[in-house]
Design an enzyme around this catalytic site. Structure first.
Site, PDB file in Angstrom:
ATOM      1  N   ARG A   3       0.822  -1.226   0.000  1.00  0.00           N
ATOM      2  CA  ARG A   3       0.000   0.000   0.000  1.00  0.00           C
ATOM      3  C   ARG A   3       0.850   1.268   0.000  1.00  0.00           C
ATOM      4  O   ARG A   3       0.519   2.258   0.661  1.00  0.00           O
ATOM      5  CB  ARG A   3      -0.969   0.023   1.192  1.00  0.00           C
ATOM      6  CG  ARG A   3      -1.939  -1.110   1.215  1.00  0.00           C
ATOM      7  CD  ARG A   3      -2.862  -1.115  -0.015  1.00  0.00           C
ATOM      8  NE  ARG A   3      -3.591  -2.365  -0.064  1.00  0.00           N
ATOM      9  CZ  ARG A   3      -3.184  -3.430  -0.759  1.00  0.00           C
ATOM     10  NH1 ARG A   3      -2.078  -3.394  -1.489  1.00  0.00           N
ATOM     11  NH2 ARG A   3      -3.891  -4.528  -0.763  1.00  0.00           N
ATOM     12  N   GLU A  15      -4.920   2.336   7.200  1.00  0.00           N
ATOM     13  CA  GLU A  15      -4.623   2.388   5.761  1.00  0.00           C
ATOM     14  C   GLU A  15      -5.230   3.670   5.178  1.00  0.00           C
ATOM     15  O   GLU A  15      -4.696   4.283   4.259  1.00  0.00           O
ATOM     16  CB  GLU A  15      -5.233   1.167   5.065  1.00  0.00           C
ATOM     17  CG  GLU A  15      -5.006   1.166   3.562  1.00  0.00           C
ATOM     18  CD  GLU A  15      -5.395  -0.148   2.912  1.00  0.00           C
ATOM     19  OE1 GLU A  15      -5.114  -1.215   3.485  1.00  0.00           O
ATOM     20  OE2 GLU A  15      -5.997  -0.083   1.816  1.00  0.00           O
ATOM     21  N   SER A  58     -10.809  -1.044   3.498  1.00  0.00           N
ATOM     22  CA  SER A  58     -10.178  -1.526   4.736  1.00  0.00           C
ATOM     23  C   SER A  58      -9.609  -0.330   5.489  1.00  0.00           C
ATOM     24  O   SER A  58      -8.829   0.432   4.939  1.00  0.00           O
ATOM     25  CB  SER A  58      -9.023  -2.477   4.416  1.00  0.00           C
ATOM     26  OG  SER A  58      -9.522  -3.561   3.689  1.00  0.00           O
TER      27      SER A  58
HETATM   28  C1  LIG Z   1     -15.560  -0.306  -1.012  1.00  0.00           C
HETATM   29  C2  LIG Z   1     -14.081  -0.104  -1.117  1.00  0.00           C
HETATM   30  C3  LIG Z   1     -13.266  -1.164  -1.453  1.00  0.00           C
HETATM   31  C4  LIG Z   1     -11.879  -0.985  -1.555  1.00  0.00           C
HETATM   32  N1  LIG Z   1     -11.114  -2.059  -1.887  1.00  0.00           N
HETATM   33  C5  LIG Z   1      -9.766  -1.898  -1.997  1.00  0.00           C
HETATM   34  C6  LIG Z   1      -8.942  -3.013  -2.349  1.00  0.00           C
HETATM   35  O1  LIG Z   1      -9.398  -4.115  -2.591  1.00  0.00           O
HETATM   36  N2  LIG Z   1      -7.599  -2.790  -2.436  1.00  0.00           N
HETATM   37  C7  LIG Z   1      -7.046  -1.560  -2.212  1.00  0.00           C
HETATM   38  O2  LIG Z   1      -5.805  -1.427  -2.313  1.00  0.00           O
HETATM   39  N3  LIG Z   1      -7.807  -0.499  -1.877  1.00  0.00           N
HETATM   40  C8  LIG Z   1      -9.149  -0.635  -1.761  1.00  0.00           C
HETATM   41  N4  LIG Z   1      -9.935   0.434  -1.423  1.00  0.00           N
HETATM   42  C9  LIG Z   1      -9.301   1.745  -1.123  1.00  0.00           C
HETATM   43  C10 LIG Z   1      -9.161   2.684  -2.335  1.00  0.00           C
HETATM   44  O3  LIG Z   1     -10.170   2.440  -3.285  1.00  0.00           O
HETATM   45  C11 LIG Z   1      -7.783   2.526  -2.983  1.00  0.00           C
HETATM   46  O4  LIG Z   1      -6.757   2.891  -2.098  1.00  0.00           O
HETATM   47  C12 LIG Z   1      -7.670   3.381  -4.250  1.00  0.00           C
HETATM   48  O5  LIG Z   1      -6.462   3.068  -4.893  1.00  0.00           O
HETATM   49  C13 LIG Z   1      -7.710   4.878  -3.960  1.00  0.00           C
HETATM   50  O6  LIG Z   1      -7.907   5.553  -5.199  1.00  0.00           O
HETATM   51  P1  LIG Z   1      -8.605   6.974  -5.242  1.00  0.00           P
HETATM   52  O7  LIG Z   1      -8.620   7.450  -6.630  1.00  0.00           O
HETATM   53  O8  LIG Z   1      -9.925   6.937  -4.553  1.00  0.00           O
HETATM   54  O9  LIG Z   1      -7.561   7.800  -4.384  1.00  0.00           O
HETATM   55  P2  LIG Z   1      -7.878   8.926  -3.309  1.00  0.00           P
HETATM   56  O10 LIG Z   1      -8.573   8.293  -2.145  1.00  0.00           O
HETATM   57  O11 LIG Z   1      -8.546  10.066  -3.964  1.00  0.00           O
HETATM   58  O12 LIG Z   1      -6.414   9.343  -2.885  1.00  0.00           O
HETATM   59  C14 LIG Z   1      -5.566   8.447  -2.210  1.00  0.00           C
HETATM   60  C15 LIG Z   1      -4.174   9.094  -2.146  1.00  0.00           C
HETATM   61  O13 LIG Z   1      -3.642   9.147  -3.458  1.00  0.00           O
HETATM   62  C16 LIG Z   1      -3.262  10.474  -3.792  1.00  0.00           C
HETATM   63  N5  LIG Z   1      -3.533  10.658  -5.222  1.00  0.00           N
HETATM   64  C17 LIG Z   1      -4.662  10.357  -5.911  1.00  0.00           C
HETATM   65  N6  LIG Z   1      -4.519  10.648  -7.209  1.00  0.00           N
HETATM   66  C18 LIG Z   1      -3.276  11.148  -7.352  1.00  0.00           C
HETATM   67  C19 LIG Z   1      -2.531  11.646  -8.464  1.00  0.00           C
HETATM   68  N7  LIG Z   1      -3.028  11.693  -9.700  1.00  0.00           N
HETATM   69  N8  LIG Z   1      -1.276  12.086  -8.226  1.00  0.00           N
HETATM   70  C20 LIG Z   1      -0.742  12.058  -6.986  1.00  0.00           C
HETATM   71  N9  LIG Z   1      -1.384  11.609  -5.901  1.00  0.00           N
HETATM   72  C21 LIG Z   1      -2.643  11.151  -6.084  1.00  0.00           C
HETATM   73  C22 LIG Z   1      -4.145  11.366  -2.922  1.00  0.00           C
HETATM   74  O14 LIG Z   1      -3.529  12.637  -2.694  1.00  0.00           O
HETATM   75  C23 LIG Z   1      -4.222  10.542  -1.650  1.00  0.00           C
HETATM   76  O15 LIG Z   1      -3.102  10.782  -0.829  1.00  0.00           O
HETATM   77  C24 LIG Z   1     -11.314   0.286  -1.315  1.00  0.00           C
HETATM   78  C25 LIG Z   1     -12.144   1.371  -0.998  1.00  0.00           C
HETATM   79  C26 LIG Z   1     -13.519   1.178  -0.901  1.00  0.00           C
HETATM   80  C27 LIG Z   1     -14.403   2.358  -0.559  1.00  0.00           C
END
Ligand SMILES: Cc1cc2nc3c(=O)[nH]c(=O)nc-3n(C[C@H](O)[C@H](O)[C@H](O)COP(=O)(O)OP(=O)(O)OC[C@H]3O[C@@H](n4cnc5c(N)ncnc54)[C@H](O)[C@@H]3O)c2cc1C
Length: 294
Positions: free
Chosen positions: A168, A288, A218
């Site tokens: 992660r 996380e 998570s």
């Molecule tokens: C129902 C559910 C299920 C999930 N299942 C999983 C799973 O199976 N595995 C898993 O790993 N995660 C899971 N997640 C968590 C999440 O979806 C992941 O961590 C995902 O990768 C986050 O992407 P996001 O676009 O929403 O990022 P955000 O939540 O918007 O941002 C996360 C971080 O990334 C940074 N960021 C985002 N975009 C950029 C960019 N373009 N440049 C620089 N920094 C950036 C942000 O500043 C922040 O610090 C789950 C979440 C939910 C709600």
């Protein structure tokens, strides 16, 4: 936040409630929220913010974030409008705002394997690379070739080895650079088999995860040799509540917003769970989910 100039033709909302934009549905207003649709407009926004000394944060789908109840005293740049995708034989280049689930679905349709694990992860390509998102024994690090990023206002390419991928985590968690796009390498396979694997993952998510309530996936990282959800369940914390925040009855590794939860409720519940699990098992759970301060 001080007044600032935003490039024309970019959608911008002032005093925008962040609870509308994140999967947990909590958090106060951002002083400003911008929604660029192209890489040049994203770059222009970042340049403007840097020049005018405006604090900014890049956000994908906000599915791993906890925004402060007071909001964010700066500019939030949402990348969801950047959806360009270029397929070339077995590789795909995707802009940072592309949904990883949509990308996995299209890869399956094209008979390309490697992204099945990501089918059902609700984040964007940028968020997934930043977090090294993973599931079912695979992660972004298994398929990524390179990424383009902004440092200052210049674009650089980072090869796989320079990503320092870990559980992660990637180098971007340290540098804070803006990920513009990423290139993934996939392997040809039978479309119906790829689709079947993806669908199996999605069904297992629907069966085990509390998708009916707002959540951020998570809440805790997986500790070595254990599962956070199992430890929390064994500690008898399923259903434990602080205000509107609840340790999910369906999956103890999730905290859900049962209605009207604040980020403060969630943070207090996280601390309560950490203390109780530590007292009972000696294992200290690490969040996380990322907390975004005001
Ligand atoms: C129902 C559910 C299920 C999930 N299942 C999983 C799973 O199976 N595995 C898993 O790993 N995660 C899971 N997640 C968590 C999440 O979806 C992941 O961590 C995902 O990768 C986050 O992407 P996001 O676009 O929403 O990022 P955000 O939540 O918007 O941002 C996360 C971080 O990334 C940074 N960021 C985002 N975009 C950029 C960019 N373009 N440049 C620089 N920094 C950036 C942000 O500043 C922040 O610090 C789950 C979440 C939910 C709600």
């Amino acid at each position: 936040m001080q007044d600032f100039w935003i490039p024309e033709n970019i959608k911008i909302l002032k005093n925008e409630p962040l609870s509308r934009h994140c999967s947990m549905r909590t958090g106060g207003p951002a002083a400003a929220a911008a929604f660029p649709k192209t890489i040049p407009s994203l770059t222009e926004l970042v340049r403007t913010a840097n020049e005018q000394n405006i604090r900014y944060l890049i956000v994908g789908n906000a599915t791993n974030l906890l925004f402060d109840d007071r909001g964010f005293d700066g500019l939030i740049i949402f990348t969801g409008g950047l959806r360009g995708v270029l397929w070339n034989a077995n590789t795909v280049t995707a802009e940072c705002g592309v949904s990883v689930t949509a990308l996995a679905r299209e890869a399956a349709a094209r008979g390309l394997s490697g992204l099945e694990f990501a089918y059902g992860i609700p984040g964007t390509v940028g968020g997934a690379v930043y977090m090294n998102a993973g599931a079912y024994g695979s992660e972004i690090a298994d398929v990524l070739v390179s990424s383009d990023y902004l440092r200052g206002c210049d674009v650089f390419t980072r090869g796989y080895c320079a990503h320092a991928f870990a559980y992660r985590s990637s180098i971007y968690r340290k540098t804070g650079e803006v990920i513009l796009r990423a290139v993934f390498s996939l392997v040809p396979g039978d479309p119906s088999e790829i689709r079947a694997r993806s669908k199996k993952h999605m069904s297992s998510r629907r069966e085990s995860q509390p998708l009916e309530y707002p959540n951020a996936g998570s809440i805790f990282k997986r500790p070595p040799c254990a599962y956070a959800g199992a430890l929390i369940e064994q500690a008898g914390l399923k259903g434990k509540r602080v205000g509107g925040a609840e340790v999910s009855e369906k999956h103890a590794g999730f905290i859900v917003n049962r209605g009207g939860a604040t980020t403060e409720d969630i943070l207090r519940l996280i601390e309560l769970v950490r203390e109780d699990v530590f007292r009972k098992t000696g294992i200290l759970l690490e969040p996380e989910v990322i907390r975004i301060p005001y």
